[in-house]
Design a protein around this motif. Structure first.
Motif, short mmCIF file in Angstrom:
data_model
loop_
_atom_site.label_atom_id
_atom_site.label_comp_id
_atom_site.label_asym_id
_atom_site.label_seq_id
_atom_site.Cartn_x
_atom_site.Cartn_y
_atom_site.Cartn_z
N ALA A 1 11.56 2.19 -7.07
CA ALA A 1 11.81 0.82 -7.51
C ALA A 1 12.41 -0.01 -6.38
N ALA A 2 13.33 0.62 -5.64
CA ALA A 2 13.92 -0.08 -4.49
C ALA A 2 12.88 -0.31 -3.40
N LEU A 3 11.94 0.63 -3.25
CA LEU A 3 10.89 0.47 -2.24
C LEU A 3 9.98 -0.70 -2.59
N GLU A 4 9.68 -0.85 -3.87
CA GLU A 4 8.88 -2.01 -4.29
C GLU A 4 9.62 -3.30 -3.99
N ARG A 5 10.91 -3.33 -4.25
CA ARG A 5 11.70 -4.53 -3.95
C ARG A 5 11.69 -4.82 -2.46
N GLU A 6 11.67 -3.77 -1.63
CA GLU A 6 11.63 -3.97 -0.18
C GLU A 6 10.31 -4.60 0.24
N ALA A 7 9.20 -4.17 -0.35
CA ALA A 7 7.90 -4.77 -0.04
C ALA A 7 7.87 -6.24 -0.44
N ILE A 8 8.42 -6.54 -1.62
CA ILE A 8 8.49 -7.93 -2.06
C ILE A 8 9.37 -8.74 -1.13
N ALA A 9 10.45 -8.14 -0.64
CA ALA A 9 11.34 -8.83 0.30
C ALA A 9 10.62 -9.14 1.61
N ILE A 10 9.81 -8.20 2.11
CA ILE A 10 9.03 -8.45 3.32
C ILE A 10 8.10 -9.64 3.11
N HIS A 11 7.47 -9.70 1.94
CA HIS A 11 6.57 -10.81 1.60
C HIS A 11 7.33 -12.13 1.55
N ASP A 12 8.45 -12.14 0.83
CA ASP A 12 9.24 -13.37 0.69
C ASP A 12 9.82 -13.83 2.03
N GLU A 13 10.31 -12.87 2.82
CA GLU A 13 10.88 -13.21 4.12
C GLU A 13 9.86 -13.85 5.04
N GLY B 1 0.81 -1.20 0.00
CA GLY B 1 0.00 0.00 0.00
C GLY B 1 0.85 1.26 0.00
N LEU B 2 1.95 1.24 0.75
CA LEU B 2 2.83 2.40 0.80
C LEU B 2 3.53 2.61 -0.54
N VAL B 3 3.87 1.53 -1.22
CA VAL B 3 4.48 1.66 -2.56
C VAL B 3 3.51 2.39 -3.49
N MET B 4 2.25 1.98 -3.50
CA MET B 4 1.27 2.61 -4.38
C MET B 4 1.05 4.06 -4.01
N ALA B 5 1.03 4.38 -2.72
CA ALA B 5 0.82 5.75 -2.28
C ALA B 5 1.92 6.67 -2.76
N LEU B 6 3.18 6.23 -2.66
CA LEU B 6 4.30 7.09 -3.04
C LEU B 6 4.47 7.17 -4.55
N ARG B 7 4.02 6.16 -5.27
CA ARG B 7 4.00 6.28 -6.73
C ARG B 7 3.04 7.38 -7.17
#
Length: 335
Positions: free
Chosen positions: A109-121, A62-68
């Motif tokens: 782009a790095a923020l999106e990768r961080e969200a994906i990392a939280i999901h994967d972790e 959600g934060l990724v979409m907000a900042l985009r």
């Protein structure tokens, strides 16, 4: 490692977030398309997505979409998301991690990768929790679980239900009993759905039947998740968890909390400092819009309760197992 979960509740396609609407399960499999932080906050508050780890993951996207949409929306969007469910610490943890990352890098782009990392972790952590928790169970174990703590509540596999899935995969498990979990019936609708999908022998019980079950059946462990764990091991979880812990202690049944390390809030000294969300009276006085109590009748509707650490035999997170938790033992594991 056990097979992938039958249903994926959180789908990120790079542009927007699709959340399985868990209010409709098991009757319908329907996804909500969330295209803003406001959409995600609404889905969290209205229980379309629930479970502490899943809420944190959804908020990160959600934060990724907000900042985009608006690069200056960091504070505003973070607050909207944080206010959607105040008890679950994973929500605040994920937002703080995302905020820190963005303030350091200013790179979407790095923020999106961080969200994906939280999901994967979270998925990797759940598998580790499952392994560690299953190792505590005897062969042929019978267990009782509360609410829903499976793939539907997390990034996949589950916490408490992940322990159960891992134990079943390892051939250790005889039977699962799961509570209905009023008033939202997450146990009857969601946990029963997941257990049936995976062919795990299970039986549903009324919330009020747990003590009777323990008095008549050999239950080895009660296994639950957590929405926030204080520094001393006191644990906030779905309402009814505390009563299960009291009944378990009386009947000599072991009690396990399974949650990722992000669920610990070391700034909370004890459970007395954990905010307990209360929701609308209508959740108790109505069922799917139909009144079941007299019109105008008052209701006390806390969503969570706090189980004292003294009633918990083991807290299992991906970093290890804390037996008979105390502040010293929590800090020894988590630093």
């Amino acid at each position: 490692m056990s097979a992938p979960a039958a249903v994926n509740p959180i789908l990120w396609n790079g542009e927007f977030l699709r959340l399985l609407d868990q209010r409709l399960l098991p009757a319908q499999l329907q996804y909500l398309d969330c295209r803003s932080a406001g959409d995600v906050a609404h889905a969290i508050h209205e229980m379309a997505v629930r479970g502490a780890p899943a809420i944190g993951i959804a908020a990160a996207y959600g934060l990724v979409m907000a900042l985009r949409e608006a690069p200056d929306a960091l504070d505003r969007a973070s607050q909207v998301l944080a206010d959607s469910r105040p008890t679950a610490v994973n929500l605040r943890w994920a937002l703080e991690r995302m905020r820190g990352h963005y303030l350091q890098h200013r790179d979407l782009a790095a923020l999106e990768r961080e969200a994906i990392a939280i999901h994967d972790e979270d998925l990797a952590q759940n598998h580790r929790i499952g392994e560690l928790g299953a190792a505590l169970l005897p062969a042929g174990a019978q267990v009782l679980t509360h609410c829903n703590t499976g793939a539907l509540a997390t990034g996949g596999h589950g916490t408490a239900l992940g322990v159960i899935r891992s134990a079943w995969s390892a051939g250790q498990l005889k039977r699962v009993y799961n509570t209905e979990t009023r008033p939202w019936l997450q146990g009857a609708r969601l946990t029963a759905f997941e257990l049936q999908q995976e062919g795990i022998p299970a039986a549903l019980i009324a919330d009020g039947a747990a003590a009777h079950l323990m008095s008549r059946e050999k239950i080895d462990w009660v296994i639950v998740g957590a929405d926030r764990i204080a520094a001393n091991g006191d644990t906030a979880n779905k309402i009814g968890t505390y009563a299960l812990a009291v009944a378990a202690r009386y009947h000599g049944v072991k009690f396990m909390v399974a949650a990722p390390s992000g669920t610990f809030d070391l700034r909370c000294e004890s459970g007395a400092e954990i905010p307990i969300e209360e929701r609308a009276a209508s959740e108790l006085t109505e069922f799917r819009g139909q009144a079941i109590a007299p019109a105008g009748y008052a209701a006390f509707n806390p969503v969570f309760d706090v189980t004292p650490a003294s009633l918990i035999d083991a807290i299992v997170c991906e970093r290890g197992v804390i037996e008979n938790p105390t502040r010293e033992r929590v800090l020894a594991l988590l630093g």
